[in-house]
Structures are given as structure tokens and as C-alpha cells.
Motif scaffolding. Structure first.
Motif, PDB file in Angstrom:
ATOM      1  N   GLU A 145      30.022 -57.507 -38.936  1.00  0.00           N
ATOM      2  CA  GLU A 145      28.918 -57.209 -38.005  1.00  0.00           C
ATOM      3  C   GLU A 145      29.088 -58.007 -36.709  1.00  0.00           C
ATOM      4  OE1 GLU A 145      26.306 -55.189 -38.161  1.00  0.00           O
ATOM      5  OE2 GLU A 145      26.280 -54.514 -40.231  1.00  0.00           O
ATOM      6  N   GLU A 146      29.547 -59.233 -36.844  1.00  0.00           N
ATOM      7  CA  GLU A 146      29.729 -60.078 -35.655  1.00  0.00           C
ATOM      8  C   GLU A 146      30.937 -59.655 -34.831  1.00  0.00           C
ATOM      9  OE1 GLU A 146      30.834 -64.713 -34.501  1.00  0.00           O
ATOM     10  OE2 GLU A 146      29.862 -64.296 -36.419  1.00  0.00           O
ATOM     11  N   ILE A 147      32.021 -59.270 -35.506  1.00  0.00           N
ATOM     12  CA  ILE A 147      33.269 -59.015 -34.787  1.00  0.00           C
ATOM     13  C   ILE A 147      33.285 -57.677 -34.073  1.00  0.00           C
ATOM     14  CG2 ILE A 147      34.832 -57.804 -36.392  1.00  0.00           C
ATOM     15  CD1 ILE A 147      35.609 -61.189 -34.753  1.00  0.00           C
ATOM     16  N   LEU A 148      32.603 -56.650 -34.601  1.00  0.00           N
ATOM     17  CA  LEU A 148      32.708 -55.305 -34.022  1.00  0.00           C
ATOM     18  C   LEU A 148      32.258 -55.230 -32.555  1.00  0.00           C
ATOM     19  CD1 LEU A 148      31.704 -52.959 -36.993  1.00  0.00           C
ATOM     20  CD2 LEU A 148      33.987 -53.424 -36.066  1.00  0.00           C
ATOM     21  N   PRO A 149      31.142 -55.860 -32.164  1.00  0.00           N
ATOM     22  CA  PRO A 149      30.754 -55.780 -30.751  1.00  0.00           C
ATOM     23  C   PRO A 149      31.704 -56.536 -29.820  1.00  0.00           C
ATOM     24  CG  PRO A 149      28.873 -56.330 -32.138  1.00  0.00           C
ATOM     25  CD  PRO A 149      30.087 -56.488 -32.977  1.00  0.00           C
ATOM     26  N   MET A 150      32.570 -57.379 -30.380  1.00  0.00           N
ATOM     27  CA  MET A 150      33.546 -58.108 -29.577  1.00  0.00           C
ATOM     28  C   MET A 150      34.779 -57.256 -29.296  1.00  0.00           C
ATOM     29  SD  MET A 150      33.309 -61.686 -31.698  1.00  0.00           S
ATOM     30  CE  MET A 150      34.802 -62.341 -30.956  1.00  0.00           C
ATOM     31  N   MET A 151      35.027 -56.266 -30.145  1.00  0.00           N
ATOM     32  CA  MET A 151      36.213 -55.434 -29.991  1.00  0.00           C
ATOM     33  C   MET A 151      36.019 -54.373 -28.914  1.00  0.00           C
ATOM     34  SD  MET A 151      37.320 -54.868 -34.010  1.00  0.00           S
ATOM     35  CE  MET A 151      38.868 -54.051 -33.544  1.00  0.00           C
ATOM     36  N   ARG A 152      37.146 -53.874 -28.427  1.00  0.00           N
ATOM     37  CA  ARG A 152      37.122 -52.767 -27.485  1.00  0.00           C
ATOM     38  C   ARG A 152      37.751 -51.530 -28.138  1.00  0.00           C
ATOM     39  NH1 ARG A 152      35.900 -54.226 -22.283  1.00  0.00           N
ATOM     40  NH2 ARG A 152      35.805 -56.486 -21.915  1.00  0.00           N
ATOM     41  N   TYR A 153      37.300 -50.372 -27.676  1.00  0.00           N
ATOM     42  CA  TYR A 153      37.818 -49.117 -28.216  1.00  0.00           C
ATOM     43  C   TYR A 153      39.347 -49.096 -28.188  1.00  0.00           C
ATOM     44  CZ  TYR A 153      38.993 -44.138 -28.277  1.00  0.00           C
ATOM     45  OH  TYR A 153      39.560 -42.925 -28.559  1.00  0.00           O
ATOM     46  N   LYS A 154      39.947 -48.699 -29.318  1.00  0.00           N
ATOM     47  CA  LYS A 154      41.389 -48.597 -29.528  1.00  0.00           C
ATOM     48  C   LYS A 154      42.072 -49.948 -29.705  1.00  0.00           C
ATOM     49  CE  LYS A 154      42.728 -43.995 -28.663  1.00  0.00           C
ATOM     50  NZ  LYS A 154      43.917 -43.161 -28.603  1.00  0.00           N
ATOM     51  N   GLU A 155      41.318 -51.010 -29.928  1.00  0.00           N
ATOM     52  CA  GLU A 155      41.942 -52.287 -30.254  1.00  0.00           C
ATOM     53  C   GLU A 155      42.067 -52.445 -31.765  1.00  0.00           C
ATOM     54  OE1 GLU A 155      41.120 -55.280 -26.552  1.00  0.00           O
ATOM     55  OE2 GLU A 155      39.773 -55.440 -28.275  1.00  0.00           O
ATOM     56  N   LYS A 156      42.998 -53.310 -32.164  1.00  0.00           N
ATOM     57  CA  LYS A 156      43.184 -53.652 -33.569  1.00  0.00           C
ATOM     58  C   LYS A 156      43.202 -55.172 -33.681  1.00  0.00           C
ATOM     59  CE  LYS A 156      46.195 -52.857 -37.569  1.00  0.00           C
ATOM     60  NZ  LYS A 156      47.446 -52.201 -38.047  1.00  0.00           N
ATOM     61  N   TRP A 157      42.361 -55.692 -34.554  1.00  0.00           N
ATOM     62  CA  TRP A 157      42.232 -57.140 -34.726  1.00  0.00           C
ATOM     63  C   TRP A 157      42.512 -57.540 -36.168  1.00  0.00           C
ATOM     64  CZ3 TRP A 157      37.661 -59.865 -31.807  1.00  0.00           C
ATOM     65  CH2 TRP A 157      37.679 -59.491 -30.459  1.00  0.00           C
ATOM     66  N   ALA A 158      43.036 -58.746 -36.332  1.00  0.00           N
ATOM     67  CA  ALA A 158      43.143 -59.387 -37.646  1.00  0.00           C
ATOM     68  C   ALA A 158      42.114 -60.513 -37.673  1.00  0.00           C
ATOM     69  CB  ALA A 158      44.542 -59.944 -37.864  1.00  0.00           C
ATOM     70  N   VAL A 159      41.335 -60.581 -38.742  1.00  0.00           N
ATOM     71  CA  VAL A 159      40.201 -61.508 -38.790  1.00  0.00           C
ATOM     72  C   VAL A 159      40.165 -62.268 -40.115  1.00  0.00           C
ATOM     73  CG1 VAL A 159      37.703 -61.724 -38.478  1.00  0.00           C
ATOM     74  CG2 VAL A 159      38.905 -59.784 -37.466  1.00  0.00           C
ATOM     75  N   GLN A 160      39.952 -63.572 -40.021  1.00  0.00           N
ATOM     76  CA  GLN A 160      39.660 -64.372 -41.206  1.00  0.00           C
ATOM     77  C   GLN A 160      38.151 -64.613 -41.225  1.00  0.00           C
ATOM     78  OE1 GLN A 160      41.354 -68.283 -41.392  1.00  0.00           O
ATOM     79  NE2 GLN A 160      40.186 -68.864 -43.205  1.00  0.00           N
ATOM     80  N   ILE A 161      37.520 -64.240 -42.321  1.00  0.00           N
ATOM     81  CA  ILE A 161      36.066 -64.354 -42.437  1.00  0.00           C
ATOM     82  C   ILE A 161      35.736 -65.398 -43.504  1.00  0.00           C
ATOM     83  CG2 ILE A 161      33.919 -63.129 -42.948  1.00  0.00           C
ATOM     84  CD1 ILE A 161      35.253 -60.570 -42.021  1.00  0.00           C
TER      85      ILE A 161
END
Length: 207
Positions: A145-161
Motif C-alpha cells: 500500500e505504501e510503495i504503489l503511490p511511489m511508483m510510476r506507470y511502467k516501472e518495475k521495483w524490487a522491495v524488501q518489506i
């Protein structure tokens, strides 16, 4: 090691074996030091403001350490960014001109989630349809929920939660097609922002 063997062959087999063993031990110590240093750097990543700068990929470290074949998943290794809440992320595919979603926007994502031992517990990367989700509804774990608004359309992120932003001390019980996630488990996700209805072309023509 071959060079050492050729050099020492005239001094007898005992010396050859001893020198080779010493070189092997030194190499192992160097690899162990490299892995420990990488882990320490990752864990000490300083808190950063939200950023979409392209981070160094973790593939080089994984290949160098020979870990890629052992784990299906691993934590971001270099130049990772840390949020104030404790999320650690790297941008694997950047799109600086892409729009960021806000609360109430409908978006589509594909993702793969795994525990620290590499066990994948969720994977929508090869399903017929991505997951469509309205941002800010609170139906996903807090870290996503926190990370999605930080992303931009067509980006791919790796996240440690961290566990407190995932399933907490209770974990998640096993269910049909969903393995158990132990309590207190940190999780690793790769999230691909694949569609943004209303802010891109025909969503059915997206990759």
C-alpha cells in the motif's frame, strides 16, 4: 591455482597441495568477506525521501557470489533506498515520465512475492490477467500500500518489506494455492506497474 601448481611442481607434491589449499582458503575468505560486506551495506541503507532514481541492479552481486542459482529471490543488494517506515527498494526499470497514482486511482500490477529463504508464495507474473487494484483501499499488505503511490506507470521495483508492514507476528495461514508465511517474516517483492486505465492507451494492448 593452476599458476601456483606449475610454479611449485618442481618442489614436490606436498608443497603443491599445501600452497593450493592455502590459495583456496584465501579465496573462500575473500568471498565470505564480500558477502558480509554486501549484506552490511544493504542493512545499513540510510533512510531516503521517496525517489525513482535508477538503482544499481542486484544481479551483478548475485552472479559474483554464486547465489542466483540457490535463491529464487533475494533482497536488493546495491544502492537500495530506505523509506522512513523501513521499506527498502530499488528501481529495476525506470520511467521518469510515467504518472504516479493517487488514492482512488485504478491500476494494474504484476508481482512475485517470496520469503527470505527464497520460497515464492505468490506470483502473478505469468497469469492471464494482472491484479487490478484501486489505490488506497487498504486491501493489500501495508508495505505494498505504501510503495504503489511511489511508483510510476511502467516501472518495475524490487522491495524488501519488514514483517511489521507485511503479515506481522501472526504470519499467514496456508490456504488453497497459498503456502503458509511464518510470523515475523520479512518479505521480498518484485512489482511491475503494467496498466493505468485513463492515463495510457488501450489497457488491453499493454505488454
Amino acid at each position: 591455482i593452476n599458476l601456483v601448481r606449475r610454479y611449485t611442481s618442481t618442489h614436490g607434491a606436498v608443497r603443491d597441495v599445501a600452497v593450493t589449499a592455502a590459495v583456496t582458503a584465501t579465496m573462500r575468505a575473500s568471498i565470505a568477506f564480500c558477502l558480509a560486506s554486501t549484506a552490511a551495506a544493504f542493512q545499513s541503507a540510510a533512510p531516503q525521501a521517496h525517489s525513482t532514481a535508477l538503482c544499481a541492479t542486484r544481479s551483478d552481486v548475485l552472479k559474483g557470489a554464486g547465489v542466483a542459482a540457490l535463491l529464487a529471490f533475494a533482497a536488493p543488494a546495491q544502492a537500495a533506498q530506505r523509506t522512513q517506515s523501513g521499506l527498502i527498494y530499488e528501481v529495476q526499470k525506470s520511467n521518469p515520465k510515467g504518472k504516479q497514482p493517487v488514492k482512488g486511482d485504478l491500476i494494474a500490477i504484476r508481482f512475485k512475492g517470496a520469503t527470505t529463504d527464497g520460497n515464492v508464495f505468490d506470483d502473478t507474473t505469468k497469469t492471464d490477467e494482472p491484479l487490478y487494484y484501486r489505490v488506497g483501499t487498504g486491501s493489500l499488505i501495508a508495505g505494498i500500500e505504501e510503495i504503489l503511490p511511489m511508483m510510476r506507470y511502467k516501472e518495475k521495483w524490487a522491495v524488501q518489506i519488514p514483517a511489521n508492514l507485511a503479515f506481522g507476528s501472526a504470519g499467514r495461514k496456508a490456504s488453497a494455492g497459498k503456502p503458509r508465511i511464518p510470523g515475523g517474516a520479512d518479505l521480498y517483492y518484485e512489482i511491475d506497474f503494467v496498466a493505468f486505465p485513463g492515463f495510457e492507451g488501450d489497457i488491453y494492448l499493454q505488454d
